[in-house]
Design a protein around this motif. Structure first.
Motif, mmCIF file in Angstrom:
data_model
loop_
_atom_site.group_PDB
_atom_site.id
_atom_site.type_symbol
_atom_site.label_atom_id
_atom_site.label_comp_id
_atom_site.label_asym_id
_atom_site.label_seq_id
_atom_site.Cartn_x
_atom_site.Cartn_y
_atom_site.Cartn_z
ATOM 1 N N LEU A 98 7.516 -4.526 15.098
ATOM 2 C CA LEU A 98 7.273 -3.103 14.896
ATOM 3 C C LEU A 98 6.861 -2.903 13.445
ATOM 4 C CD1 LEU A 98 7.612 -0.256 16.310
ATOM 5 C CD2 LEU A 98 9.834 -0.169 15.188
ATOM 6 N N ARG A 99 5.675 -2.341 13.224
ATOM 7 C CA ARG A 99 5.156 -2.146 11.857
ATOM 8 C C ARG A 99 5.149 -0.657 11.529
ATOM 9 N NH1 ARG A 99 0.062 -3.931 10.253
ATOM 10 N NH2 ARG A 99 0.960 -4.716 8.309
ATOM 11 N N ILE A 100 5.778 -0.319 10.403
ATOM 12 C CA ILE A 100 5.962 1.075 10.007
ATOM 13 C C ILE A 100 5.472 1.261 8.581
ATOM 14 C CG2 ILE A 100 7.618 2.967 9.832
ATOM 15 C CD1 ILE A 100 9.577 1.116 11.411
ATOM 16 N N SER A 101 4.746 2.346 8.331
ATOM 17 C CA SER A 101 4.358 2.738 6.979
ATOM 18 C C SER A 101 5.105 4.006 6.611
ATOM 19 C CB SER A 101 2.840 2.982 6.907
ATOM 20 O OG SER A 101 2.472 3.452 5.626
ATOM 21 N N VAL A 102 5.737 4.013 5.422
ATOM 22 C CA VAL A 102 6.592 5.137 5.047
ATOM 23 C C VAL A 102 6.496 5.362 3.543
ATOM 24 C CG1 VAL A 102 8.591 3.590 4.838
ATOM 25 C CG2 VAL A 102 8.965 6.029 5.167
ATOM 26 N N PRO A 103 6.524 6.621 3.080
ATOM 27 C CA PRO A 103 6.523 6.879 1.640
ATOM 28 C C PRO A 103 7.762 6.291 0.972
ATOM 29 C CG PRO A 103 6.039 8.885 2.875
ATOM 30 C CD PRO A 103 6.493 7.859 3.864
ATOM 31 N N THR A 104 7.621 5.931 -0.299
ATOM 32 C CA THR A 104 8.697 5.257 -1.020
ATOM 33 C C THR A 104 10.029 6.002 -0.969
ATOM 34 O OG1 THR A 104 7.028 4.345 -2.504
ATOM 35 C CG2 THR A 104 9.311 4.186 -3.213
ATOM 36 N N PRO A 105 10.089 7.295 -1.324
ATOM 37 C CA PRO A 105 11.410 7.946 -1.339
ATOM 38 C C PRO A 105 12.032 8.052 0.035
ATOM 39 C CG PRO A 105 9.675 9.561 -1.705
ATOM 40 C CD PRO A 105 9.036 8.209 -1.792
ATOM 41 N N ASP A 119 4.359 5.951 -7.143
ATOM 42 C CA ASP A 119 5.765 5.849 -6.768
ATOM 43 C C ASP A 119 6.524 7.055 -7.290
ATOM 44 O OD1 ASP A 119 8.345 5.223 -6.170
ATOM 45 O OD2 ASP A 119 8.338 3.239 -7.098
ATOM 46 N N VAL A 120 6.878 7.967 -6.383
ATOM 47 C CA VAL A 120 7.535 9.207 -6.789
ATOM 48 C C VAL A 120 8.945 8.974 -7.311
ATOM 49 C CG1 VAL A 120 8.532 9.808 -4.556
ATOM 50 C CG2 VAL A 120 7.804 11.627 -6.100
ATOM 51 N N LEU A 121 9.546 7.828 -7.011
ATOM 52 C CA LEU A 121 10.877 7.550 -7.542
ATOM 53 C C LEU A 121 10.853 7.374 -9.054
ATOM 54 C CD1 LEU A 121 12.381 5.120 -4.864
ATOM 55 C CD2 LEU A 121 12.772 7.576 -5.139
#
Length: 306
Positions: free
Chosen positions: A100-107, A231-233
């Motif tokens: 299962l491949r998932i793309s997600v924003p860093t935070p 990178d919003v973190l």
């Protein structure tokens, strides 16, 4: 129906995908219980058929070419669908399995998604999960992702969008900064402060800060001596170090606020939020692993929070 693939070609595709995943013909050969020469012949057979090189070979490693990367993502997805089809017909679909491949924003990845994955895999150990942490938009078809989480709905009508939550925004600063610069008492006071900026990777634009004024959302343009991109973190790390004010998601800084490492500012203008949305392609037969994971995320995330 015209036959386009024989058994030899399908086997070559499987060995090519294995070599691409492992980054080595030798490792692929060991995993498939064949010789490295057999893997090399399979790749050469595919390259001859396609009229394009799939790997850039050196004495130390093999690396996918740009064309090879595209072919690999498409082949991996196709092979995965074949496995799903067999499970569906054989009745084994009750136990989801596969990659299962998932793309997600860093935070959202660090503070929402990743902490949930061990719970999911304890229930469905046959599912392997590959997470791509980035704020850039991805192409489902070209890059072979099953799911993506983003901060806005899709422009592509072929994608299904399910809202996970509206994440509350909060204005914060470290006590060290407030001792040095004082605390803002109004939105106008923000112009006199170091407001840490975030640059959207998709547009290169610095985002404004939304606040609630008389039940209306007002976007405030701010400025400062610090800016982070991609990178919003990074903006939160700067705020923790006393660099300035930052508006960020409450779920990122809630523990900092409890400990007193950060202080909430202008709460009378709070209450704004941004959505996080789960995206996935519309397909006639959704694989069991995707369907199960979608249900799991909606159950865990799309519900009121204390």
């Amino acid at each position: 129906m015209k036959r386009n693939f024989d058994d030899l070609l399908l086997g070559s595709i499987e060995l090519f995908c294995l070599a691409a995943e492992l980054g080595s013909f030798t490792a692929a050969a060991a995993a498939a219980s064949v010789t490295p020469a057999a893997v090399s012949r399979s790749v050469s057979r595919l390259e001859q058929r396609l009229g394009a090189r799939l790997f850039a070979r050196t004495t130390r490693q093999v690396k996918l070419t740009d064309g090879g990367r595209v072919y690999f993502e498409q082949c991996r997805q196709a092979l995965s669908q074949l496995v799903d089809a067999e499970r569906l017909v054989s009745g084994a679909q009750a136990a989801p399995a596969g990659l299962l491949r998932i793309s997600v924003p860093t935070p959202y990845g660090h503070y929402r998604l990743l902490p949930l994955l061990p719970q999911f895999r304890q229930t469905y150990p046959g599912v392997e999960i590959e997470v791509h942490l980035s704020n850039r938009n991805i192409d489902f078809a070209d890059e072979g992702y099953d799911l993506a989480i983003r901060g806005r709905g899709p422009a592509d009508s072929s994608l299904i969008a399910r809202k996970l939550e509206d994440a509350e925004l909060v204005l914060v600063a470290a006590p060290a900064y407030l001792r040095r610069a004082g605390a803002p008492a109004s939105l106008d006071d923000l112009q006199a402060h170091d407001c840490i900026q975030f640059e959207l990777p998709s547009t290169g634009r610095r985002i404004s800060w939304p606040f609630m004024v008389d039940r209306q959302v007002v976007e405030v343009a701010t400025g400062g001596g610090y800016c982070c991109a991609d990178d919003v973190l990074g903006i939160v790390t700067l705020a923790r170090a006393g660099a300035g004010l930052v508006q960020t998601y409450r779920f990122i800084v809630e523990q900092d606020l409890e400990r007193g490492d950060l202080v909430e500012l202008l709460p009378q203008f709070g209450g704004t939020s941004r959505p996080f949305i789960l995206l996935y392609p519309q397909v006639r037969h959704m694989s069991a692993r995707v369907r199960t994971f979608v249900d799991f995320l909606l159950e865990q995330l799309a519900r009121p929070r204390a």
